[in-house]
Design a protein around this motif. Structure first.
Motif, PDB file in Angstrom:
ATOM      1  N   LEU A  64       0.796  -1.231   0.000  1.00  0.00           N
ATOM      2  CA  LEU A  64       0.000   0.000   0.000  1.00  0.00           C
ATOM      3  C   LEU A  64       0.827   1.279   0.000  1.00  0.00           C
ATOM      4  CD1 LEU A  64      -2.763  -1.050   2.565  1.00  0.00           C
ATOM      5  CD2 LEU A  64      -2.915  -0.980   0.059  1.00  0.00           C
ATOM      6  N   LEU A  65       2.131   1.162   0.166  1.00  0.00           N
ATOM      7  CA  LEU A  65       2.975   2.350   0.242  1.00  0.00           C
ATOM      8  C   LEU A  65       2.874   3.197  -1.023  1.00  0.00           C
ATOM      9  CD1 LEU A  65       5.027   3.962   1.860  1.00  0.00           C
ATOM     10  CD2 LEU A  65       6.816   2.532   0.861  1.00  0.00           C
ATOM     11  N   LEU A  86       2.941   7.231   2.280  1.00  0.00           N
ATOM     12  CA  LEU A  86       3.539   6.812   3.539  1.00  0.00           C
ATOM     13  C   LEU A  86       2.572   6.916   4.718  1.00  0.00           C
ATOM     14  CD1 LEU A  86       6.036   5.926   5.158  1.00  0.00           C
ATOM     15  CD2 LEU A  86       6.591   8.347   5.407  1.00  0.00           C
ATOM     16  N   SER A  87       1.893   8.032   4.862  1.00  0.00           N
ATOM     17  CA  SER A  87       1.060   8.260   6.048  1.00  0.00           C
ATOM     18  C   SER A  87      -0.056   7.231   6.171  1.00  0.00           C
ATOM     19  CB  SER A  87       0.474   9.672   6.012  1.00  0.00           C
ATOM     20  OG  SER A  87       1.498  10.623   5.999  1.00  0.00           O
ATOM     21  N   LEU A  88      -0.813   7.016   5.109  1.00  0.00           N
ATOM     22  CA  LEU A  88      -1.918   6.052   5.181  1.00  0.00           C
ATOM     23  C   LEU A  88      -1.432   4.611   5.270  1.00  0.00           C
ATOM     24  CD1 LEU A  88      -4.532   7.633   2.749  1.00  0.00           C
ATOM     25  CD2 LEU A  88      -4.526   7.629   5.245  1.00  0.00           C
ATOM     26  N   PHE A 143       6.250  11.033   8.591  1.00  0.00           N
ATOM     27  CA  PHE A 143       6.246  11.770   7.325  1.00  0.00           C
ATOM     28  C   PHE A 143       7.150  12.999   7.414  1.00  0.00           C
ATOM     29  CE2 PHE A 143       4.631  15.248   4.748  1.00  0.00           C
ATOM     30  CZ  PHE A 143       4.729  14.683   3.484  1.00  0.00           C
ATOM     31  N   LEU A 144       6.996  13.773   8.475  1.00  0.00           N
ATOM     32  CA  LEU A 144       7.795  14.992   8.623  1.00  0.00           C
ATOM     33  C   LEU A 144       9.287  14.680   8.725  1.00  0.00           C
ATOM     34  CD1 LEU A 144       5.570  17.060  11.074  1.00  0.00           C
ATOM     35  CD2 LEU A 144       5.994  17.527   8.655  1.00  0.00           C
ATOM     36  N   VAL A 162      13.944  11.580   2.314  1.00  0.00           N
ATOM     37  CA  VAL A 162      13.859  10.206   1.821  1.00  0.00           C
ATOM     38  C   VAL A 162      12.749  10.156   0.772  1.00  0.00           C
ATOM     39  CG1 VAL A 162      13.416   7.802   2.455  1.00  0.00           C
ATOM     40  CG2 VAL A 162      14.657   9.290   4.032  1.00  0.00           C
ATOM     41  N   PRO A 163      13.048   9.627  -0.408  1.00  0.00           N
ATOM     42  CA  PRO A 163      12.040   9.636  -1.479  1.00  0.00           C
ATOM     43  C   PRO A 163      10.962   8.564  -1.279  1.00  0.00           C
ATOM     44  CG  PRO A 163      14.048   8.602  -2.256  1.00  0.00           C
ATOM     45  CD  PRO A 163      14.327   9.094  -0.864  1.00  0.00           C
TER      46      PRO A 163
END
Length: 153
Positions: free
Chosen positions: A92-93, A98-100, A134-135, A143-144
């Motif tokens: 799912l990334l 990233l956050s979800l 995330f921050l 980081v990509p």
């Protein structure tokens, strides 16, 4: 016949650590090591592998010296849910960002505990952890990682 192993859990964990560290060292050996001041791609993985192997050896040695708990039954539900959470995060990334993907990871892995209850404090904690990750990783370290396509994060 009695075995000299006094701590079965320490012995088993130590063997797993040594095996995983050895596998990681083998995989990382194909990368350039570099030096301490000019680290290559294989430097950090190799250092972690050696530390994991050392920890495993320490656990095995400890298993002969200190009495510990016997190895109990394997809890299948938590094992499956933790593995599923990891696989879901990887799958799912890209589509969710990233956050979800982190929220899904935390929800599924938390469900592995028999004490888990979905309360407002748990949801707030997941949101805070996802935003901090995330921050730190995307915004500060660059980081990509995929961003959340719906919220612009």
């Amino acid at each position: 016949m009695s075995t000299p192993i006094k701590g079965q859990q320490d012995f088993g964990a130590g063997l797993i650590y040594v095996a995983l560290g050895g596998i990681a060292a083998y995989i990382g050996s194909g990368y350039r090591m570099g030096t301490g001041s000019n680290m290559g791609a294989g430097y950090f993985p190799m250092v972690l592998s050696v530390l994991l192997i050392a920890l495993g050896v320490a656990c095995v040695v400890r298993s002969f010296l200190r009495k510990g708990e016997p190895i109990g039954a394997v809890a299948c539900k938590p094992l499956i849910l933790i593995l599923l959470a990891t696989v879901l995060f990887g799958a799912l990334l890209e589509p969710l960002g990233l956050s979800l993907a982190l929220v899904v990871l935390m929800l599924v892995s938390a469900a592995a505990s028999h004490k888990f209850r979905l309360e407002w404090k748990a949801v707030a904690g997941m949101v805070v952890i996802a935003l901090v990750c995330f921050l730190v990783f995307v915004q500060l370290l660059g980081v990509p990682l995929p961003r959340n396509p719906w919220f612009g994060l």
